[in-house]
Design a protein around this motif. Sequence first.
Motif, PDB file in Angstrom:
ATOM      1  N   VAL A  96      35.820  59.533  58.383  1.00  0.00           N
ATOM      2  CA  VAL A  96      36.341  60.767  58.975  1.00  0.00           C
ATOM      3  C   VAL A  96      37.141  60.433  60.230  1.00  0.00           C
ATOM      4  CG1 VAL A  96      35.772  63.049  59.880  1.00  0.00           C
ATOM      5  CG2 VAL A  96      34.301  62.012  58.134  1.00  0.00           C
ATOM      6  N   MET A  97      38.420  60.774  60.193  1.00  0.00           N
ATOM      7  CA  MET A  97      39.283  60.547  61.361  1.00  0.00           C
ATOM      8  C   MET A  97      39.290  61.795  62.240  1.00  0.00           C
ATOM      9  SD  MET A  97      40.689  57.550  61.807  1.00  0.00           S
ATOM     10  CE  MET A  97      41.937  58.049  62.983  1.00  0.00           C
ATOM     11  N   ALA A  98      38.234  61.926  63.066  1.00  0.00           N
ATOM     12  CA  ALA A  98      38.168  63.058  63.993  1.00  0.00           C
ATOM     13  C   ALA A  98      38.825  62.732  65.335  1.00  0.00           C
ATOM     14  CB  ALA A  98      36.710  63.464  64.204  1.00  0.00           C
ATOM     15  N   ALA A  99      39.195  61.479  65.521  1.00  0.00           N
ATOM     16  CA  ALA A  99      39.827  61.084  66.788  1.00  0.00           C
ATOM     17  C   ALA A  99      41.266  61.589  66.849  1.00  0.00           C
ATOM     18  CB  ALA A  99      39.826  59.561  66.930  1.00  0.00           C
ATOM     19  N   ALA A 100      41.775  61.665  68.066  1.00  0.00           N
ATOM     20  CA  ALA A 100      43.183  61.974  68.290  1.00  0.00           C
ATOM     21  C   ALA A 100      43.875  60.712  68.795  1.00  0.00           C
ATOM     22  CB  ALA A 100      43.325  63.104  69.308  1.00  0.00           C
ATOM     23  N   PRO A 101      44.461  59.939  67.881  1.00  0.00           N
ATOM     24  CA  PRO A 101      45.210  58.766  68.333  1.00  0.00           C
ATOM     25  C   PRO A 101      46.503  59.220  69.011  1.00  0.00           C
ATOM     26  CG  PRO A 101      44.658  58.613  65.979  1.00  0.00           C
ATOM     27  CD  PRO A 101      44.435  60.036  66.406  1.00  0.00           C
ATOM     28  N   ALA A 102      46.873  58.539  70.085  1.00  0.00           N
ATOM     29  CA  ALA A 102      48.173  58.822  70.696  1.00  0.00           C
ATOM     30  C   ALA A 102      49.249  58.507  69.670  1.00  0.00           C
ATOM     31  CB  ALA A 102      48.366  57.952  71.939  1.00  0.00           C
ATOM     32  N   ASP A 103      50.192  59.429  69.478  1.00  0.00           N
ATOM     33  CA  ASP A 103      51.233  59.201  68.484  1.00  0.00           C
ATOM     34  C   ASP A 103      52.224  58.129  68.919  1.00  0.00           C
ATOM     35  OD1 ASP A 103      50.231  61.077  66.724  1.00  0.00           O
ATOM     36  OD2 ASP A 103      51.418  62.715  67.549  1.00  0.00           O
ATOM     37  N   PHE A 104      52.369  57.981  70.232  1.00  0.00           N
ATOM     38  CA  PHE A 104      53.341  57.027  70.778  1.00  0.00           C
ATOM     39  C   PHE A 104      52.685  56.163  71.843  1.00  0.00           C
ATOM     40  CE2 PHE A 104      55.457  61.031  69.669  1.00  0.00           C
ATOM     41  CZ  PHE A 104      56.360  60.584  68.722  1.00  0.00           C
ATOM     42  N   ASN A 130      53.116  54.838  67.118  1.00  0.00           N
ATOM     43  CA  ASN A 130      51.923  54.091  66.711  1.00  0.00           C
ATOM     44  C   ASN A 130      51.763  54.127  65.196  1.00  0.00           C
ATOM     45  OD1 ASN A 130      50.604  52.908  68.931  1.00  0.00           O
ATOM     46  ND2 ASN A 130      49.891  54.921  69.623  1.00  0.00           N
ATOM     47  N   PRO A 131      51.050  53.142  64.642  1.00  0.00           N
ATOM     48  CA  PRO A 131      50.750  53.203  63.206  1.00  0.00           C
ATOM     49  C   PRO A 131      49.873  54.407  62.900  1.00  0.00           C
ATOM     50  CG  PRO A 131      49.514  51.414  64.266  1.00  0.00           C
ATOM     51  CD  PRO A 131      50.469  51.965  65.292  1.00  0.00           C
ATOM     52  N   ASP A 132      49.988  54.938  61.694  1.00  0.00           N
ATOM     53  CA  ASP A 132      49.162  56.070  61.260  1.00  0.00           C
ATOM     54  C   ASP A 132      47.907  55.509  60.585  1.00  0.00           C
ATOM     55  OD1 ASP A 132      48.013  58.287  59.824  1.00  0.00           O
ATOM     56  OD2 ASP A 132      49.913  59.336  60.154  1.00  0.00           O
ATOM     57  N   ILE A 133      46.788  55.577  61.289  1.00  0.00           N
ATOM     58  CA  ILE A 133      45.539  54.955  60.811  1.00  0.00           C
ATOM     59  C   ILE A 133      45.059  55.635  59.534  1.00  0.00           C
ATOM     60  CG2 ILE A 133      43.144  54.417  61.410  1.00  0.00           C
ATOM     61  CD1 ILE A 133      44.084  54.578  64.400  1.00  0.00           C
ATOM     62  N   LEU A 134      45.143  56.957  59.503  1.00  0.00           N
ATOM     63  CA  LEU A 134      44.677  57.707  58.334  1.00  0.00           C
ATOM     64  C   LEU A 134      45.448  57.283  57.083  1.00  0.00           C
ATOM     65  CD1 LEU A 134      42.845  59.954  57.223  1.00  0.00           C
ATOM     66  CD2 LEU A 134      44.508  61.627  58.055  1.00  0.00           C
ATOM     67  N   VAL A 135      46.757  57.187  57.203  1.00  0.00           N
ATOM     68  CA  VAL A 135      47.591  56.759  56.077  1.00  0.00           C
ATOM     69  C   VAL A 135      47.219  55.334  55.653  1.00  0.00           C
ATOM     70  CG1 VAL A 135      49.964  56.117  55.450  1.00  0.00           C
ATOM     71  CG2 VAL A 135      49.517  58.340  56.515  1.00  0.00           C
ATOM     72  N   VAL A 149      38.597  61.791  55.210  1.00  0.00           N
ATOM     73  CA  VAL A 149      38.786  63.107  55.834  1.00  0.00           C
ATOM     74  C   VAL A 149      39.667  62.978  57.071  1.00  0.00           C
ATOM     75  CG1 VAL A 149      37.610  65.116  56.816  1.00  0.00           C
ATOM     76  CG2 VAL A 149      36.425  63.691  55.120  1.00  0.00           C
ATOM     77  N   GLY A 150      40.680  63.840  57.161  1.00  0.00           N
ATOM     78  CA  GLY A 150      41.500  63.911  58.359  1.00  0.00           C
ATOM     79  C   GLY A 150      41.234  65.207  59.102  1.00  0.00           C
ATOM     80  N   PHE A 151      41.633  65.242  60.344  1.00  0.00           N
ATOM     81  CA  PHE A 151      41.580  66.460  61.152  1.00  0.00           C
ATOM     82  C   PHE A 151      42.999  66.794  61.577  1.00  0.00           C
ATOM     83  CE2 PHE A 151      37.413  68.082  62.655  1.00  0.00           C
ATOM     84  CZ  PHE A 151      36.597  67.309  61.839  1.00  0.00           C
ATOM     85  N   ALA A 152      43.292  68.058  61.757  1.00  0.00           N
ATOM     86  CA  ALA A 152      44.605  68.417  62.276  1.00  0.00           C
ATOM     87  C   ALA A 152      44.488  69.609  63.215  1.00  0.00           C
ATOM     88  CB  ALA A 152      45.559  68.749  61.137  1.00  0.00           C
ATOM     89  N   ALA A 153      45.067  69.480  64.375  1.00  0.00           N
ATOM     90  CA  ALA A 153      45.188  70.599  65.296  1.00  0.00           C
ATOM     91  C   ALA A 153      46.592  71.148  65.112  1.00  0.00           C
ATOM     92  CB  ALA A 153      44.979  70.113  66.721  1.00  0.00           C
ATOM     93  N   GLU A 154      46.680  72.392  64.724  1.00  0.00           N
ATOM     94  CA  GLU A 154      48.006  72.948  64.424  1.00  0.00           C
ATOM     95  C   GLU A 154      48.228  74.270  65.148  1.00  0.00           C
ATOM     96  OE1 GLU A 154      50.305  71.489  62.605  1.00  0.00           O
ATOM     97  OE2 GLU A 154      49.150  69.958  61.561  1.00  0.00           O
ATOM     98  N   THR A 155      49.488  74.584  65.373  1.00  0.00           N
ATOM     99  CA  THR A 155      49.867  75.929  65.786  1.00  0.00           C
ATOM    100  C   THR A 155      50.899  76.434  64.785  1.00  0.00           C
ATOM    101  OG1 THR A 155      51.637  75.095  67.204  1.00  0.00           O
ATOM    102  CG2 THR A 155      49.515  75.464  68.260  1.00  0.00           C
ATOM    103  N   ALA A 168      51.021  70.737  54.067  1.00  0.00           N
ATOM    104  CA  ALA A 168      52.056  69.700  54.045  1.00  0.00           C
ATOM    105  C   ALA A 168      51.500  68.395  54.625  1.00  0.00           C
ATOM    106  CB  ALA A 168      53.283  70.160  54.824  1.00  0.00           C
ATOM    107  N   LYS A 169      50.711  68.518  55.683  1.00  0.00           N
ATOM    108  CA  LYS A 169      50.141  67.319  56.315  1.00  0.00           C
ATOM    109  C   LYS A 169      49.140  66.644  55.398  1.00  0.00           C
ATOM    110  CE  LYS A 169      49.811  67.053  60.734  1.00  0.00           C
ATOM    111  NZ  LYS A 169      49.487  67.430  62.117  1.00  0.00           N
ATOM    112  N   LEU A 170      48.303  67.431  54.732  1.00  0.00           N
ATOM    113  CA  LEU A 170      47.326  66.880  53.795  1.00  0.00           C
ATOM    114  C   LEU A 170      48.038  66.079  52.699  1.00  0.00           C
ATOM    115  CD1 LEU A 170      44.476  66.664  52.526  1.00  0.00           C
ATOM    116  CD2 LEU A 170      44.787  68.962  51.613  1.00  0.00           C
ATOM    117  N   ARG A 172      51.037  64.733  52.888  1.00  0.00           N
ATOM    118  CA  ARG A 172      51.691  63.576  53.502  1.00  0.00           C
ATOM    119  C   ARG A 172      50.696  62.443  53.732  1.00  0.00           C
ATOM    120  NH1 ARG A 172      54.094  66.779  57.307  1.00  0.00           N
ATOM    121  NH2 ARG A 172      52.778  66.088  59.026  1.00  0.00           N
ATOM    122  N   LYS A 173      49.491  62.799  54.168  1.00  0.00           N
ATOM    123  CA  LYS A 173      48.500  61.780  54.535  1.00  0.00           C
ATOM    124  C   LYS A 173      47.802  61.201  53.310  1.00  0.00           C
ATOM    125  CE  LYS A 173      48.631  62.573  59.124  1.00  0.00           C
ATOM    126  NZ  LYS A 173      48.745  61.575  60.186  1.00  0.00           N
ATOM    127  N   GLY A 174      47.652  62.010  52.269  1.00  0.00           N
ATOM    128  CA  GLY A 174      47.007  61.509  51.053  1.00  0.00           C
ATOM    129  C   GLY A 174      45.494  61.441  51.117  1.00  0.00           C
TER     130      GLY A 174
END
Length: 229
Positions: A96-104, A130-135, A149-155, A168-170, A172-174
């Motif tokens: 489960v990727m509940a962490a928020a990796p810095a994107d950059f 940064n590399p996408d760990i979930l992918v 399992v991924g997590f996403a914070a969205e607006t 769309a994110k689900l 994309r991530k697979g």
Amino acid sequence: AVLEGRPQDLVGRRVVISAGGTREFLDPVRFLGNRSSGRQGFALAEAAVARGAQVTVIAANVSLPSPAGVDVVPVVSTEELRQQMLRAAVDADAVVMAAAPADFRPAEFVDAKIKKTPDGVAPQIHLVENPDILVELVAARTSKSPVIVGFAAETGDATATVIEHARAKLARKGCDLLVVNDVSEGKVFGRDDTEAVVLGADGSVVEVPPGPKRVLAHTVWDSVVQRMD
Ligand code: CTP
Ligand code: CA
């Protein structure tokens, strides 16, 4: 141990959870970070222990007490989180990727503290992605195991609703499941309560009403257990 009367449906299972937010250092004293507290990741860990799992948490800069019975591995940067997750995921039943990796991250780390200059000109910071760990976790998986399992914070925005962005994110991530938090209006971050929708790659939708992160954690494990063989 208090087992909360939970079903012992994770006995003999090994689960790996990332928690917190990564930091990308610019110089020895400064970093780029984010608002993730690690509460949801730790709640997932506690819930998994209560259901009988062997639990590893890769914790990025989490300043919370470690849950009892959980193996907590501290990391700082996205690259460290990546290495520990890829290693721990090898023989896991769920990740489960509940962490928020810095994107950059800054393109370079400066060994000495960056100083102000007398002319008042601010430095430019060059960022690289940064590399996408979930992918990578999905790509590294050989069969249907582990459940990922991924997590996403969205607006929501002008182009799409929260759920449309999440679908769309689900894709994309697979991954198998995506837990979606609506973070409009400062909800969720650093709070004990949360609300979410759990989307499945199979099209399933489970709405979780507002409540403690512990309750969402158990709903996530319910969905994971259904997908374990
Ligand atoms: N994630 C990851 N590695 C990254 C970034 C994100 O593994 N470098 C994971 C997160 O832990 C989360 C999921 O991907 O489980 C979705 O994160 P999110 O930030 O919503 O996705 P991004 O692809 O970074 O998209 P966005 O541009 O919306 O931030
Ligand atoms: Ca991101």
